[in-house]
Enzyme design. Structure first.
Site, short mmCIF file in Angstrom:
data_model
loop_
_atom_site.label_atom_id
_atom_site.label_comp_id
_atom_site.label_asym_id
_atom_site.label_seq_id
_atom_site.Cartn_x
_atom_site.Cartn_y
_atom_site.Cartn_z
N HIS A 1 0.52 -1.71 -0.88
CA HIS A 1 1.53 -0.67 -0.69
C HIS A 1 1.77 0.15 -1.96
O HIS A 1 1.79 1.38 -1.92
CB HIS A 1 2.84 -1.32 -0.25
N SER B 1 7.02 5.48 -0.50
CA SER B 1 7.56 4.49 0.44
C SER B 1 8.77 5.04 1.19
O SER B 1 8.69 6.13 1.78
CB SER B 1 7.91 3.21 -0.33
N ASP C 1 -1.80 -2.24 3.18
CA ASP C 1 -0.36 -2.05 2.96
C ASP C 1 0.42 -3.00 3.87
O ASP C 1 0.31 -2.93 5.09
CB ASP C 1 0.01 -0.59 3.27
#
Length: 330
Positions: free
Chosen positions: A296, A145, A266
């Site tokens: 995600h 991320s 996501d």
């Protein structure tokens, strides 16, 4: 309800010290086949909380992996499940809480200078990378991320050929439209000449619910006592927007082998982040995996059967690159 009965029930509502419950840490890690160590690493920008995960039953490790977590998270709680998996595959894994996160120094979740944040973690990673036990082994950077953006900055800050390869899990290189900071907000706060940079006043899009598919894992992640739950800080959002644009403009500088993975569902980072990296990078050895319907958090937040698909792909990719390097470890 009588007061005594209330007191008897109180401990049940307490958050366990670890995501797995109350089992002593050494016992838990041993049951997973790894040895864990925790320490603090001094840098000019403050102390970093660091962890290592080493395979218990393999005297010769295949290589090293240096992992960076996402926004508001830390290297503990569920993120370390990624670290543990790589360690059981025969890798020495090292992770550091980013400045402003977890048990590291800094204003909570303030990322006003991500170049500095990345350089601080990189200083620890290079310290280990260059140490006698590991200096001749293949070495990989791993970023999840927002930690993917920090990892890319570390790669840009490193000398050529420092890293054998890069692994990205749902990296943040492109901000989704609904997550972009308001230009008006940034302009107004910018008029205060930096005084508002650390203010936690930006709109909060409650990313956790958009990141985790498995409801039981969502409960566990939400109970992390070190997770940042406040509104984003002005300087953090300004800097993330700047860094994403900087990374997009410099993707052609990427020449190392890499694997980047993303889920089509996501709700936090755009799958176009991974696709753009794959299209623009100059690497001859590049791999892209897109998982239909996954959210995600591909490893921490998906049902086990889905997370295991992602882990299998990562294991096959990293083992193949280590074999190409001629590692003596089997």
């Amino acid at each position: 309800m009588p007061p005594k009965e209330q007191e008897a029930e109180a401990p049940q509502s307490e958050t366990p010290p670890n995501f797995w419950g109350y089992m002593p840490e050494e016992e838990y890690y041993s049951s997973q086949g790894v040895r864990n160590a925790k320490s603090y690493f001094d840098t000019p920008n403050g102390k970093l909380f660091t962890q290592s995960f080493l395979p218990l039953d393999q005297p010769n490790v295949k290589g090293t992996v240096f992992m960076t977590h996402g926004y508001g998270s830390d290297t503990g709680w569920l993120f370390q499940k990624i670290c543990i998996n790589f360690a059981t595959w025969g890798y020495a894994v090292f992770a550091a809480d980013l400045l402003g996160h977890g048990r590291s120094d800094g204003i909570r979740c303030y990322l006003g200078d991500m170049e500095k944040v990345a350089a601080t973690s990189l200083s620890f990673f290079l310290h280990v990378r260059r140490s006698d036990p590991y200096k001749d082994l293949p070495a990989f950077l791993f970023g999840e991320s927002m930690g993917g953006a920090a990892t890319m900055l570390m790669y840009f800050q490193s000398e050529p050929n420092t890293w054998t390869g890069l692994i990205f899990s749902a990296p943040l290189f492109v901000i989704p439209e609904n997550m972009k900071p308001s230009k008006l907000h940034l302009f107004v706060y910018g008029l205060l000449f930096g005084l508002a940079d650390t203010w936690a006043v930006m709109p909060d899009n409650k990313m956790v619910g958009k990141a985790i598919k498995d409801p039981e894992k969502l409960k566990i992640i939400a109970s992390n006592p070190r997770r940042y739950t406040g509104p984003p800080r002005v300087g953090t959002m300004r800097e993330i927007a700047r860094v994403c644009q900087y990374i997009q403009d410099n993707l052609s500088r990427v020449t190392a082998p890499f694997l980047t993975v993303h889920g089509t569902a996501d709700g936090v980072t755009c799958p176009s982040s991974s696709k753009l990296l794959y299209e623009k990078a100059s690497s001859e050895d590049k791999s892209l995996k897109i998982y239909d319907g996954m959210y995600h958090s591909l490893i921490q937040g998906e049902p086990d059967e889905c997370a295991n698909i992602v882990l299998k792909d990562m294991r096959e990719w990293i083992d193949a690159r280590v074999q190409r390097c001629g590692s003596n470890s089997k």
